[in-house]
Write a protein that holds these residues in place. Structure first.
Motif, PDB file in Angstrom:
ATOM      1  N   GLN A 146      38.793  42.404  37.619  1.00  0.00           N
ATOM      2  CA  GLN A 146      37.635  42.489  36.731  1.00  0.00           C
ATOM      3  C   GLN A 146      37.549  43.894  36.160  1.00  0.00           C
ATOM      4  OE1 GLN A 146      33.951  40.594  37.945  1.00  0.00           O
ATOM      5  NE2 GLN A 146      32.745  42.307  37.158  1.00  0.00           N
ATOM      6  N   GLN A 147      37.354  43.955  34.844  1.00  0.00           N
ATOM      7  CA  GLN A 147      37.257  45.250  34.178  1.00  0.00           C
ATOM      8  C   GLN A 147      35.901  45.881  34.462  1.00  0.00           C
ATOM      9  OE1 GLN A 147      35.674  46.892  31.471  1.00  0.00           O
ATOM     10  NE2 GLN A 147      37.167  48.546  31.517  1.00  0.00           N
ATOM     11  N   SER A 148      35.916  47.174  34.769  1.00  0.00           N
ATOM     12  CA  SER A 148      34.681  47.875  35.095  1.00  0.00           C
ATOM     13  C   SER A 148      34.801  49.319  34.646  1.00  0.00           C
ATOM     14  CB  SER A 148      34.405  47.821  36.601  1.00  0.00           C
ATOM     15  OG  SER A 148      33.242  48.560  36.926  1.00  0.00           O
ATOM     16  N   GLY A 149      33.975  49.699  33.667  1.00  0.00           N
ATOM     17  CA  GLY A 149      34.020  51.079  33.193  1.00  0.00           C
ATOM     18  C   GLY A 149      35.372  51.418  32.614  1.00  0.00           C
ATOM     19  N   ARG A 150      36.042  52.379  33.235  1.00  0.00           N
ATOM     20  CA  ARG A 150      37.331  52.825  32.721  1.00  0.00           C
ATOM     21  C   ARG A 150      38.520  52.255  33.481  1.00  0.00           C
ATOM     22  NH1 ARG A 150      36.532  59.255  31.227  1.00  0.00           N
ATOM     23  NH2 ARG A 150      34.738  58.974  29.821  1.00  0.00           N
TER      24      ARG A 150
ATOM     25  N   ARG B 292      37.020  36.253  28.864  1.00  0.00           N
ATOM     26  CA  ARG B 292      35.688  36.834  28.710  1.00  0.00           C
ATOM     27  C   ARG B 292      34.684  35.783  29.164  1.00  0.00           C
ATOM     28  NH1 ARG B 292      34.044  37.989  22.700  1.00  0.00           N
ATOM     29  NH2 ARG B 292      34.049  35.711  22.730  1.00  0.00           N
ATOM     30  N   THR B 293      33.870  36.104  30.165  1.00  0.00           N
ATOM     31  CA  THR B 293      32.938  35.122  30.714  1.00  0.00           C
ATOM     32  C   THR B 293      31.620  35.134  29.947  1.00  0.00           C
ATOM     33  OG1 THR B 293      31.965  36.650  32.322  1.00  0.00           O
ATOM     34  CG2 THR B 293      33.955  35.464  32.994  1.00  0.00           C
ATOM     35  N   THR B 294      30.851  34.066  30.100  1.00  0.00           N
ATOM     36  CA  THR B 294      29.588  33.961  29.381  1.00  0.00           C
ATOM     37  C   THR B 294      28.544  34.948  29.892  1.00  0.00           C
ATOM     38  OG1 THR B 294      28.950  32.156  30.876  1.00  0.00           O
ATOM     39  CG2 THR B 294      29.915  31.539  28.765  1.00  0.00           C
ATOM     40  N   ASP B 295      28.710  35.458  31.119  1.00  0.00           N
ATOM     41  CA  ASP B 295      27.755  36.435  31.637  1.00  0.00           C
ATOM     42  C   ASP B 295      28.215  37.878  31.397  1.00  0.00           C
ATOM     43  OD1 ASP B 295      29.803  36.652  33.449  1.00  0.00           O
ATOM     44  OD2 ASP B 295      28.597  36.236  35.230  1.00  0.00           O
ATOM     45  N   GLY B 296      29.207  38.059  30.508  1.00  0.00           N
ATOM     46  CA  GLY B 296      29.565  39.402  30.066  1.00  0.00           C
ATOM     47  C   GLY B 296      30.591  40.132  30.894  1.00  0.00           C
ATOM     48  N   ARG B 297      31.480  39.413  31.566  1.00  0.00           N
ATOM     49  CA  ARG B 297      32.551  40.055  32.322  1.00  0.00           C
ATOM     50  C   ARG B 297      33.894  39.817  31.642  1.00  0.00           C
ATOM     51  NH1 ARG B 297      32.897  37.259  37.482  1.00  0.00           N
ATOM     52  NH2 ARG B 297      31.790  35.545  36.448  1.00  0.00           N
ATOM     53  N   LEU B 298      34.821  40.735  31.878  1.00  0.00           N
ATOM     54  CA  LEU B 298      36.193  40.574  31.417  1.00  0.00           C
ATOM     55  C   LEU B 298      37.080  40.518  32.643  1.00  0.00           C
ATOM     56  CD1 LEU B 298      38.213  40.500  29.036  1.00  0.00           C
ATOM     57  CD2 LEU B 298      38.378  42.987  29.227  1.00  0.00           C
ATOM     58  N   VAL B 299      37.805  39.409  32.801  1.00  0.00           N
ATOM     59  CA  VAL B 299      38.657  39.239  33.974  1.00  0.00           C
ATOM     60  C   VAL B 299      40.081  38.935  33.524  1.00  0.00           C
ATOM     61  CG1 VAL B 299      36.770  38.467  35.456  1.00  0.00           C
ATOM     62  CG2 VAL B 299      38.097  36.778  34.180  1.00  0.00           C
ATOM     63  N   ALA B 300      41.015  39.227  34.412  1.00  0.00           N
ATOM     64  CA  ALA B 300      42.428  38.980  34.130  1.00  0.00           C
ATOM     65  C   ALA B 300      43.114  38.540  35.412  1.00  0.00           C
ATOM     66  CB  ALA B 300      43.095  40.235  33.574  1.00  0.00           C
ATOM     67  N   ALA B 301      44.183  37.777  35.254  1.00  0.00           N
ATOM     68  CA  ALA B 301      44.974  37.322  36.399  1.00  0.00           C
ATOM     69  C   ALA B 301      46.400  37.823  36.243  1.00  0.00           C
ATOM     70  CB  ALA B 301      44.961  35.799  36.494  1.00  0.00           C
ATOM     71  N   THR B 302      46.934  38.402  37.314  1.00  0.00           N
ATOM     72  CA  THR B 302      48.313  38.880  37.299  1.00  0.00           C
ATOM     73  C   THR B 302      49.123  38.135  38.354  1.00  0.00           C
ATOM     74  OG1 THR B 302      47.880  40.661  38.900  1.00  0.00           O
ATOM     75  CG2 THR B 302      47.617  41.187  36.562  1.00  0.00           C
ATOM     76  N   ALA B 303      50.410  37.992  38.080  1.00  0.00           N
ATOM     77  CA  ALA B 303      51.323  37.375  39.047  1.00  0.00           C
ATOM     78  C   ALA B 303      52.744  37.635  38.586  1.00  0.00           C
ATOM     79  CB  ALA B 303      51.079  35.871  39.163  1.00  0.00           C
TER      80      ALA B 303
END
Length: 316
Positions: free
Chosen positions: A74-78, A52-63
């Protein structure tokens, strides 16, 4: 998709009124804090890190576990949108996420991707390869990225990376279960060590500030069954394993093999060895301790027979 269960939870965090869970089975779940309703997404590769970033984003890394590509989402909406992807340089290696100076930092075995909010990225090549892959964590402080690796009884360690030069070095060895920046000590991080392999627990919490390193907490076993053929021989030599650590005003929280610890400068240690828990759909969590959410996971137990405990999520 199957529900997220204690045996599969790799990462957990609170974001916009939902409990987010990343699992070893390539899934991400969002659990509504009010209704308990769940929404899940299936990725094509395991979710190796979530942030969870300080500017309000939720990100994930896959491998994938080996080979393939590393992808930042990056999570966006649904749903989830792909930000960037890179071919793996190594067949096997860590993938960890942190945030530094408003940028997402994605660490691999031989490089760090520095990704701006608009998706532009640059690469920092590392002078040494980071060894290990199973469980990873990362934190940024004082211009340095710290990457924690836990391979259970097979080892691990803490790595320090200078993002200006790519110079990196192994600060410590042993299964490093978590690393977090200390807000009240710029340039410093807290790192936890934990292992409970076949009845032989060890653990500690260290503070690392650049090249300086000190042990800030370690405890002999507070409860030990000397009649146990597994635990008994280690009652005098073992130490309490630490599964997670979280900075707090004037000290820190720690999730240990003997309960939840709150250490605060100038005050006696406080322990919670029993808390009320909620069990729903295989997920075990607790809201008993003010300022904390506990989510149980055996992510360390997956690589060391018998280990595992609660992940710490700040609610304030």
């Amino acid at each position: 998709m199957t529900e997220a269960r204690i045996c599969s939870i790799r990462h957990a965090l609170l974001f916009e009124g939902q409990l987010w869970l990343a699992t070893y089975t390539s899934e991400v779940w969002a659990v509504d804090e009010v209704t308990g309703a769940k929404v899940g997404w299936q990725f094509v590769a395991p979710v190796r890190a979530m942030l969870r970033t300080t500017d309000g984003r939720l990100v994930a890394a896959t491998a994938p576990d080996t080979g393939g590509t590393v992808t930042l989402w990056q999570q966006s909406g649904r749903g989830w949108g792909q930000v960037r992807s890179w071919p793996r340089q190594d067949e096997y290696g860590p993938v960890a996420l942190a945030e530094g100076d408003g940028r997402v930092l994605l660490a691999e075995a031989r490089r760090v991707h520095v990704v701006a909010p608009d998706g532009r990225s640059r690469e920092v090549a590392l002078t040494e390869r980071i060894e290990g892959s199973r469980n990873t964590a990362a934190a940024f402080s004082g211009g340095r990225l710290y990457v924690a690796i836990s391979e259970g009884e097979f080892g691990g360690g803490l790595w320090r990376i200078d993002l200006a030069t790519g110079m990196n070095s192994r600060v410590s060895r042993g299964p490093t279960t978590a690393v977090v920046a200390e807000a009240r000590r710029p340039g410093c991080v807290l790192a936890s060590v934990g292992l409970d392999h076949m009845g032989s627990p060890v653990g500690a919490i260290e503070r690392v500030c650049g090249r300086s390193r000190e042990e800030v907490w370690q405890s002999p076993l507070r409860e030990c069954d000397r009649t146990s053929p597994w635990r008994g021989p280690f009652c005098d030599t073992g130490s309490v394993a630490v599964w997670d650590v979280l900075p707090a005003p004037r000290g820190f929280w720690a999730s240990t093999g003997e309960g939840i610890l709150r250490r605060e400068a100038g005050r006696p240690d406080r322990w919670w060895t029993s808390v009320e828990v909620e069990r729903r759909g295989g997920l075990v969590q607790s809201r008993t301790i003010p300022g904390l959410r506990l989510v149980w996971s055996d992510r360390e137990g997956a690589v060391s027979v018998g280990g595992g405990g609660a992940l710490l999520l700040p609610t304030e």
